[in-house]
Design a protein around this motif. Structure first.
Motif, PDB file in Angstrom:
ATOM      1  N   GLN A   1       0.852  -1.172   0.000  1.00  0.00           N
ATOM      2  CA  GLN A   1       0.000   0.000   0.000  1.00  0.00           C
ATOM      3  C   GLN A   1       0.896   1.232   0.000  1.00  0.00           C
ATOM      4  OE1 GLN A   1      -3.046   0.017   3.000  1.00  0.00           O
ATOM      5  NE2 GLN A   1      -3.969   1.890   2.198  1.00  0.00           N
ATOM      6  N   LEU A   2       0.808   2.040  -1.052  1.00  0.00           N
ATOM      7  CA  LEU A   2       1.656   3.213  -1.204  1.00  0.00           C
ATOM      8  C   LEU A   2       1.052   4.455  -0.557  1.00  0.00           C
ATOM      9  CD1 LEU A   2       2.757   2.693  -4.915  1.00  0.00           C
ATOM     10  CD2 LEU A   2       3.946   1.981  -2.819  1.00  0.00           C
ATOM     11  N   SER A   3      -0.272   4.515  -0.510  1.00  0.00           N
ATOM     12  CA  SER A   3      -0.994   5.603   0.148  1.00  0.00           C
ATOM     13  C   SER A   3      -2.384   5.074   0.499  1.00  0.00           C
ATOM     14  CB  SER A   3      -1.087   6.836  -0.761  1.00  0.00           C
ATOM     15  OG  SER A   3      -2.026   6.618  -1.794  1.00  0.00           O
ATOM     16  N   ASP A   4      -3.252   5.934   0.992  1.00  0.00           N
ATOM     17  CA  ASP A   4      -4.604   5.493   1.349  1.00  0.00           C
ATOM     18  C   ASP A   4      -5.352   4.904   0.164  1.00  0.00           C
ATOM     19  OD1 ASP A   4      -4.254   6.271   3.968  1.00  0.00           O
ATOM     20  OD2 ASP A   4      -5.307   8.184   3.725  1.00  0.00           O
ATOM     21  N   TYR A   5      -5.043   5.355  -1.041  1.00  0.00           N
ATOM     22  CA  TYR A   5      -5.818   4.969  -2.217  1.00  0.00           C
ATOM     23  C   TYR A   5      -4.995   4.361  -3.349  1.00  0.00           C
ATOM     24  CZ  TYR A   5      -8.998   7.993   0.296  1.00  0.00           C
ATOM     25  OH  TYR A   5      -9.769   8.563   1.275  1.00  0.00           O
ATOM     26  N   ILE A   6      -3.727   4.081  -3.120  1.00  0.00           N
ATOM     27  CA  ILE A   6      -2.869   3.539  -4.177  1.00  0.00           C
ATOM     28  C   ILE A   6      -2.141   2.295  -3.677  1.00  0.00           C
ATOM     29  CG2 ILE A   6      -0.932   3.989  -5.741  1.00  0.00           C
ATOM     30  CD1 ILE A   6      -1.658   6.959  -5.568  1.00  0.00           C
ATOM     31  N   TYR A   7      -2.203   1.222  -4.480  1.00  0.00           N
ATOM     32  CA  TYR A   7      -1.548  -0.040  -4.153  1.00  0.00           C
ATOM     33  C   TYR A   7      -0.634  -0.441  -5.306  1.00  0.00           C
ATOM     34  CZ  TYR A   7      -5.068  -0.585  -0.518  1.00  0.00           C
ATOM     35  OH  TYR A   7      -5.858  -0.402   0.582  1.00  0.00           O
ATOM     36  N   LEU A   8       0.463  -1.063  -4.975  1.00  0.00           N
ATOM     37  CA  LEU A   8       1.376  -1.645  -5.943  1.00  0.00           C
ATOM     38  C   LEU A   8       1.325  -3.152  -5.764  1.00  0.00           C
ATOM     39  CD1 LEU A   8       3.781  -1.697  -7.950  1.00  0.00           C
ATOM     40  CD2 LEU A   8       5.275  -1.332  -5.983  1.00  0.00           C
ATOM     41  N   ILE A   9       1.108  -3.869  -6.863  1.00  0.00           N
ATOM     42  CA  ILE A   9       1.130  -5.332  -6.836  1.00  0.00           C
ATOM     43  C   ILE A   9       2.279  -5.778  -7.727  1.00  0.00           C
ATOM     44  CG2 ILE A   9      -0.119  -7.461  -7.317  1.00  0.00           C
ATOM     45  CD1 ILE A   9      -2.734  -5.832  -7.054  1.00  0.00           C
TER      46      ILE A   9
ATOM     47  N   THR B   1       1.756  -3.939 -11.229  1.00  0.00           N
ATOM     48  CA  THR B   1       0.397  -3.497 -11.494  1.00  0.00           C
ATOM     49  C   THR B   1       0.037  -2.510 -10.397  1.00  0.00           C
ATOM     50  OG1 THR B   1      -0.233  -5.593 -12.505  1.00  0.00           O
ATOM     51  CG2 THR B   1      -2.018  -4.231 -11.642  1.00  0.00           C
ATOM     52  N   TYR B   2      -0.570  -1.398 -10.781  1.00  0.00           N
ATOM     53  CA  TYR B   2      -0.999  -0.405  -9.795  1.00  0.00           C
ATOM     54  C   TYR B   2      -2.513  -0.397  -9.707  1.00  0.00           C
ATOM     55  CZ  TYR B   2       3.743   1.385  -9.705  1.00  0.00           C
ATOM     56  OH  TYR B   2       5.107   1.507  -9.541  1.00  0.00           O
ATOM     57  N   VAL B   3      -3.030  -0.223  -8.498  1.00  0.00           N
ATOM     58  CA  VAL B   3      -4.458  -0.096  -8.257  1.00  0.00           C
ATOM     59  C   VAL B   3      -4.680   1.264  -7.602  1.00  0.00           C
ATOM     60  CG1 VAL B   3      -6.484  -1.068  -7.099  1.00  0.00           C
ATOM     61  CG2 VAL B   3      -4.654  -2.592  -7.893  1.00  0.00           C
ATOM     62  N   VAL B   4      -5.488   2.112  -8.257  1.00  0.00           N
ATOM     63  CA  VAL B   4      -5.812   3.430  -7.737  1.00  0.00           C
ATOM     64  C   VAL B   4      -7.302   3.440  -7.416  1.00  0.00           C
ATOM     65  CG1 VAL B   4      -5.797   5.916  -8.174  1.00  0.00           C
ATOM     66  CG2 VAL B   4      -4.006   4.463  -9.178  1.00  0.00           C
ATOM     67  N   ILE B   5      -7.641   3.681  -6.156  1.00  0.00           N
ATOM     68  CA  ILE B   5      -9.018   3.637  -5.703  1.00  0.00           C
ATOM     69  C   ILE B   5      -9.628   5.033  -5.812  1.00  0.00           C
ATOM     70  CG2 ILE B   5     -10.571   3.027  -3.812  1.00  0.00           C
ATOM     71  CD1 ILE B   5      -8.824   0.686  -4.815  1.00  0.00           C
ATOM     72  N   GLY B   6     -10.713   5.154  -6.572  1.00  0.00           N
ATOM     73  CA  GLY B   6     -11.422   6.420  -6.696  1.00  0.00           C
ATOM     74  C   GLY B   6     -12.741   6.363  -5.952  1.00  0.00           C
ATOM     75  N   TYR B   7     -13.596   7.346  -6.210  1.00  0.00           N
ATOM     76  CA  TYR B   7     -14.911   7.384  -5.572  1.00  0.00           C
ATOM     77  C   TYR B   7     -15.883   6.380  -6.191  1.00  0.00           C
ATOM     78  CZ  TYR B   7     -13.665  11.640  -3.094  1.00  0.00           C
ATOM     79  OH  TYR B   7     -13.065  12.538  -2.269  1.00  0.00           O
TER      80      TYR B   7
END
Length: 76
Positions: A9-17, A25-31
């Motif tokens: 977990q790179l920040s509250d809303y960004i993950y690196l896999i 692969t990056y996962v960016v969580i939006g609204y």
């Protein structure tokens, strides 16, 4: 053949896999949606989508940075 994913977990809303081959692969969580940046390499025994679904239950949008096999492998 790669066998395992590593999630950071790179920040509250960004993950690196990453996988064993350091394919990222990056996962960016939006609204309303989650954005997946690159879909990794498909040589992994474990599927990427169930792993992403553990991070978020939002609908997913995918962006591919370029068409190399290590970036498009899990585009199902």
């Amino acid at each position: 053949m790669t066998n395992k994913y590593y999630i950071k977990q790179l920040s509250d809303y960004i993950y690196l896999i990453n996988d064993d081959t350091m394919c990222s692969t990056y996962v960016v969580i939006g609204y309303k949606n989650a954005l997946i940046i690159d879909a990794g390499i498909a040589s992994n025994k474990e599927l990427l989508l169930p792993l992403i679904k553990k991070i978020t239950n939002l609908p997913i949008k995918v962006v591919i940075t370029h068409a190399h096999l290590d970036h498009i492998g899990h585009l199902y």
